[in-house]
Design a protein around this motif. Sequence first.
Motif, mmCIF file in Angstrom:
data_model
loop_
_atom_site.group_PDB
_atom_site.id
_atom_site.type_symbol
_atom_site.label_atom_id
_atom_site.label_comp_id
_atom_site.label_asym_id
_atom_site.label_seq_id
_atom_site.Cartn_x
_atom_site.Cartn_y
_atom_site.Cartn_z
ATOM 1 N N ILE A 1 0.928 -1.112 -0.014
ATOM 2 C CA ILE A 1 -0.050 -0.137 0.157
ATOM 3 C C ILE A 1 0.849 1.325 -0.157
ATOM 4 C CG2 ILE A 1 -1.725 1.165 1.146
ATOM 5 C CD1 ILE A 1 -2.793 -1.364 0.363
ATOM 6 N N LEU A 2 0.714 2.165 -0.746
ATOM 7 C CA LEU A 2 1.249 3.476 -0.770
ATOM 8 C C LEU A 2 0.162 4.788 -0.416
ATOM 9 C CD1 LEU A 2 3.543 3.208 -4.334
ATOM 10 C CD2 LEU A 2 4.186 3.023 -1.817
ATOM 11 N N SER A 3 1.019 5.566 0.013
ATOM 12 C CA SER A 3 0.170 6.730 0.642
ATOM 13 C C SER A 3 0.219 8.116 -0.088
ATOM 14 C CB SER A 3 0.321 6.889 1.965
ATOM 15 O OG SER A 3 0.078 5.821 3.107
ATOM 16 N N VAL A 4 -1.081 8.483 -0.683
ATOM 17 C CA VAL A 4 -0.815 9.650 -1.583
ATOM 18 C C VAL A 4 -1.696 10.769 -0.985
ATOM 19 C CG1 VAL A 4 -1.266 10.214 -3.940
ATOM 20 C CG2 VAL A 4 -0.939 7.876 -3.231
ATOM 21 N N PHE A 5 -0.975 12.114 -1.311
ATOM 22 C CA PHE A 5 -1.579 13.453 -1.107
ATOM 23 C C PHE A 5 -1.633 13.714 -2.618
ATOM 24 C CE2 PHE A 5 -1.358 15.207 3.249
ATOM 25 C CZ PHE A 5 -1.115 14.096 3.875
ATOM 26 N N ILE A 6 -3.015 14.734 -2.712
ATOM 27 C CA ILE A 6 -2.909 15.384 -3.955
ATOM 28 C C ILE A 6 -2.364 16.595 -3.660
ATOM 29 C CG2 ILE A 6 -4.537 16.516 -5.493
ATOM 30 C CD1 ILE A 6 -6.525 14.182 -4.883
ATOM 31 N N GLU A 7 -1.531 17.054 -4.588
ATOM 32 C CA GLU A 7 -1.214 18.577 -4.659
ATOM 33 C C GLU A 7 -2.003 19.423 -5.337
ATOM 34 O OE1 GLU A 7 3.063 19.279 -5.620
ATOM 35 O OE2 GLU A 7 2.618 21.554 -4.942
ATOM 36 N N LEU A 8 -2.598 20.765 -4.680
ATOM 37 C CA LEU A 8 -3.357 21.597 -5.614
ATOM 38 C C LEU A 8 -2.529 22.650 -5.987
ATOM 39 C CD1 LEU A 8 -6.518 21.660 -6.433
ATOM 40 C CD2 LEU A 8 -6.730 23.231 -4.699
ATOM 41 N N GLU A 9 -2.501 23.081 -7.247
ATOM 42 C CA GLU A 9 -1.873 24.386 -7.566
ATOM 43 C C GLU A 9 -2.773 25.591 -7.138
ATOM 44 O OE1 GLU A 9 -0.349 27.469 -8.892
ATOM 45 O OE2 GLU A 9 -1.958 26.994 -10.112
ATOM 46 N N VAL A 10 -2.439 26.315 -6.466
ATOM 47 C CA VAL A 10 -3.298 27.192 -5.625
ATOM 48 C C VAL A 10 -2.853 28.729 -5.954
ATOM 49 C CG1 VAL A 10 -4.071 25.991 -3.708
ATOM 50 C CG2 VAL A 10 -1.791 27.071 -3.522
ATOM 51 N N GLY A 11 -2.101 28.791 -7.057
ATOM 52 C CA GLY A 11 -1.628 30.277 -7.691
ATOM 53 C C GLY A 11 -0.126 30.423 -7.628
ATOM 54 N N MET A 12 0.593 29.541 -7.491
ATOM 55 C CA MET A 12 1.892 29.765 -7.549
ATOM 56 C C MET A 12 2.569 29.482 -8.995
ATOM 57 S SD MET A 12 4.931 27.783 -5.365
ATOM 58 C CE MET A 12 6.442 28.600 -4.994
ATOM 59 N N GLN A 13 1.715 28.831 -9.752
ATOM 60 C CA GLN A 13 1.939 28.479 -11.252
ATOM 61 C C GLN A 13 3.169 27.530 -11.233
ATOM 62 O OE1 GLN A 13 1.655 32.563 -13.124
ATOM 63 N NE2 GLN A 13 0.915 30.956 -14.592
ATOM 64 N N ARG A 14 3.362 26.448 -10.414
ATOM 65 C CA ARG A 14 4.154 25.365 -10.111
ATOM 66 C C ARG A 14 3.540 24.067 -10.463
ATOM 67 N NH1 ARG A 14 8.244 25.618 -5.272
ATOM 68 N NH2 ARG A 14 7.167 24.173 -4.341
ATOM 69 N N CYS A 15 3.554 23.255 -9.640
ATOM 70 C CA CYS A 15 3.237 21.732 -9.819
ATOM 71 C C CYS A 15 1.954 21.833 -9.169
ATOM 72 C CB CYS A 15 3.800 20.663 -9.082
ATOM 73 S SG CYS A 15 5.547 20.704 -9.764
ATOM 74 N N GLY A 16 1.130 20.708 -9.355
ATOM 75 C CA GLY A 16 -0.286 20.452 -8.834
ATOM 76 C C GLY A 16 -1.492 20.531 -9.775
ATOM 77 N N ALA A 17 -2.428 19.786 -9.257
ATOM 78 C CA ALA A 17 -3.543 19.646 -10.149
ATOM 79 C C ALA A 17 -4.289 20.984 -10.148
ATOM 80 C CB ALA A 17 -4.785 18.785 -9.412
ATOM 81 N N ALA A 18 -4.919 21.300 -11.293
ATOM 82 C CA ALA A 18 -5.317 22.717 -11.570
ATOM 83 C C ALA A 18 -6.898 22.825 -11.107
ATOM 84 C CB ALA A 18 -5.175 22.955 -13.108
ATOM 85 N N GLY A 19 -7.010 23.043 -10.183
ATOM 86 C CA GLY A 19 -8.690 23.237 -9.663
ATOM 87 C C GLY A 19 -9.329 22.088 -8.929
ATOM 88 N N PRO A 20 -10.495 22.308 -8.444
ATOM 89 C CA PRO A 20 -11.224 21.350 -7.907
ATOM 90 C C PRO A 20 -11.758 20.066 -8.760
ATOM 91 C CG PRO A 20 -12.063 23.360 -7.232
ATOM 92 C CD PRO A 20 -11.049 23.693 -8.113
ATOM 93 N N VAL A 21 -11.826 20.439 -10.104
ATOM 94 C CA VAL A 21 -12.293 19.174 -10.705
ATOM 95 C C VAL A 21 -11.243 18.203 -11.062
ATOM 96 C CG1 VAL A 21 -13.301 18.652 -13.055
ATOM 97 C CG2 VAL A 21 -14.297 20.825 -11.912
ATOM 98 N N ALA A 22 -10.032 18.706 -11.467
ATOM 99 C CA ALA A 22 -8.919 18.117 -11.679
ATOM 100 C C ALA A 22 -8.572 17.181 -10.174
ATOM 101 C CB ALA A 22 -7.529 19.093 -12.147
#
Lengths: 366, 366
Positions: free
Chosen positions: A133-154
């Motif tokens: 089992i691997l544990s996972v966080f979702i990174e959300l892109e919150v305005g920095m324009q770097r890594c992460g899912a682009a918004g709630p739907v993604a």
Amino acid sequence: MPMNSVGFLNDFVDTPALLINEPVLQKNLKTMAAYCKNTGIALRPHTKTHKCPEIARRQLDLGAIGLVCAKLGEAEAMAEAGLGPLLVANQVIGPLKMKRLLKLNDQVDISVCVGRVEHVEELIRTAEGANTILSVFIELEVGMQRCGAAGPVAALDLAKKISDAPRLEFRGVMGYEGHAVGTKDLVARHHKAETAHHELALAVAMIRENGIEVPVVSAAGTGTFNLGVDRDELTEIQPGSYCLMDSDYHGYENVCDHFELACTVLATVIDQVDRRIVLDVGLKSIATDQGLPVTRWREDIIPFEIHEEHYCMEAGEDNPVPRVGDRLELLPSHICATANLYDEFHVFREQSLIARWPITGRGRYT
Amino acid sequence: MPMNSVGFLNDFVDTPALLINEPVLQKNLKTMAAYCKNTGIALRPHTKTHKCPEIARRQLDLGAIGLVCAKLGEAEAMAEAGLGPLLVANQVIGPLKMKRLLKLNDQVDISVCVGRVEHVEELIRTAEGANTILSVFIELEVGMQRCGAAGPVAALDLAKKISDAPRLEFRGVMGYEGHAVGTKDLVARHHKAETAHHELALAVAMIRENGIEVPVVSAAGTGTFNLGVDRDELTEIQPGSYCLMDSDYHGYENVCDHFELACTVLATVIDQVDRRIVLDVGLKSIATDQGLPVTRWREDIIPFEIHEEHYCMEAGEDNPVPRVGDRLELLPSHICATANLYDEFHVFREQSLIARWPITGRGRYT
């Protein structure tokens, strides 16, 4: 004007050296721990600043619920010291890193971040292949324009994919408002942080509305540790620099009220002509990306030019000119990048050198 | 457009990694060795660029007469590998360093620089106290406004003091025209170099006129290795960067005609949105003091922002956008400061990883 308040180190510590004033460090650690305890938010400090197991251990001893690492290599350094749980706040990609992640996953409670479907798919393949089992966080892109899912739907798409994967455990959502953290003006910083945390809360709400539990919601750095973090959705903060501080951060309203400079670079004057002096420190031994470092107690000494191993400065009129062999303390402008240049901290308390702490996470970029 | 010409490393080398193309390195080493042989000037390469005993050994094998080190710690790294003779092109100051210098002096032929009377006096005390002989160069300030004796008269005073000291051996005079080395325009660079070497020659002449022998006269860096070094007074040059090169130097007329880029940083794309990509390298793992690094074979990919561990770039229109997991080679703009961030080079030849060379001088700033 104490030109050298750490003169007692002359017999033990050669220069350039990275010094920690231990009582100041401990005060910073306690201040943040108390803030989190009082406000009921969990603290998961970032090790990217110090990369030092001894400081991480103190953070955990004071109640931190785990550690954030920038790279898998930093996580390995913490795991080697027996510390955890660990969150690699970054996308971990490729077969070589997957092997190392599996090994770490056997040793310690470790989570990694995803921001795209490809990241999740590689983790699914890895977990299935290893029957673990691997544990996972979702990174959300919150305005920095770097890594992460682009918004709630993604983010919701990723959460569904993770929840549906029998061998992945969905731990939570993380957003890092680096664009806010780096904003000097307090009102603008506060506004950007609140906006970013609102984005994060929206994504979390959408995931929860779809019946998926989100145990952890993580955000904030030292510049925003208490700005806009009073939302119910945020369960924890992940500041890094607060422990050691630097002159850049210490110029920030809000930050400077809470934390003091615990870390300096000790340098020796190796040459002097008229009012110009040359120190034995340079851009290889002190970071310059946030600006040239200044001299503690001697703000009159103005930087002239920095080379790889030399720092040319000029002492102000009406002030004594340091002489060859004199030692000066420099205030790093960016402590995370400066500590990354050294293998150890020299730690002192009052008039004694009490320890040398290895920076075992240094250079572990992979 | 070979987006990843080192793809054969994917199974062996994780990113970010510092790569050396061994045939290119060897060609650079041979080019400089041949130049020096043909012109009859000795070569004493600077180890500050690579800090790596294996490269230093190759330089000596190809005829270099010794090595220049920026710091006593770098000299210790070379001595540990059995390499020498060594010249620390810097002022070595203070009792802790004096102890280490004495130890090194027992192991290897080592010289240090002086620029002021205080430096000479400390070396005299040290040599007398240990009943040994210490070798000394005078560093002359030749226009860079950094360290060194200010002109022929000051140099002569130091030469007399050194010659009169029974336990010091006067080896020569050194000038480093860093202000010329860093001048992009070739005509201006040549002029500054000639002026600096003329200053050096004047000081040497004055010392010789006073009956003091000056065995060695040393100068020049990679940017000036063949500019104004045709004076009879100069006996050797001490370039550093020529072995690995970097994109900054490679933009220099004269330099780029002789040396090729041997060292790159391999990075992986960890995120991508539209034309924007994020690489797993940042200012902790590639130096930015000479400008942001560019992507080999993909000059269309424009830097957007660099963070501690992330490099955000944008692929040009009409070109394929690299995908998550793709690997790109970055060209360091400043190789000396970049190599200082790593513990090892990954060395390849044609389609094979042939070695990992430890950078044992890294971080040895004292």
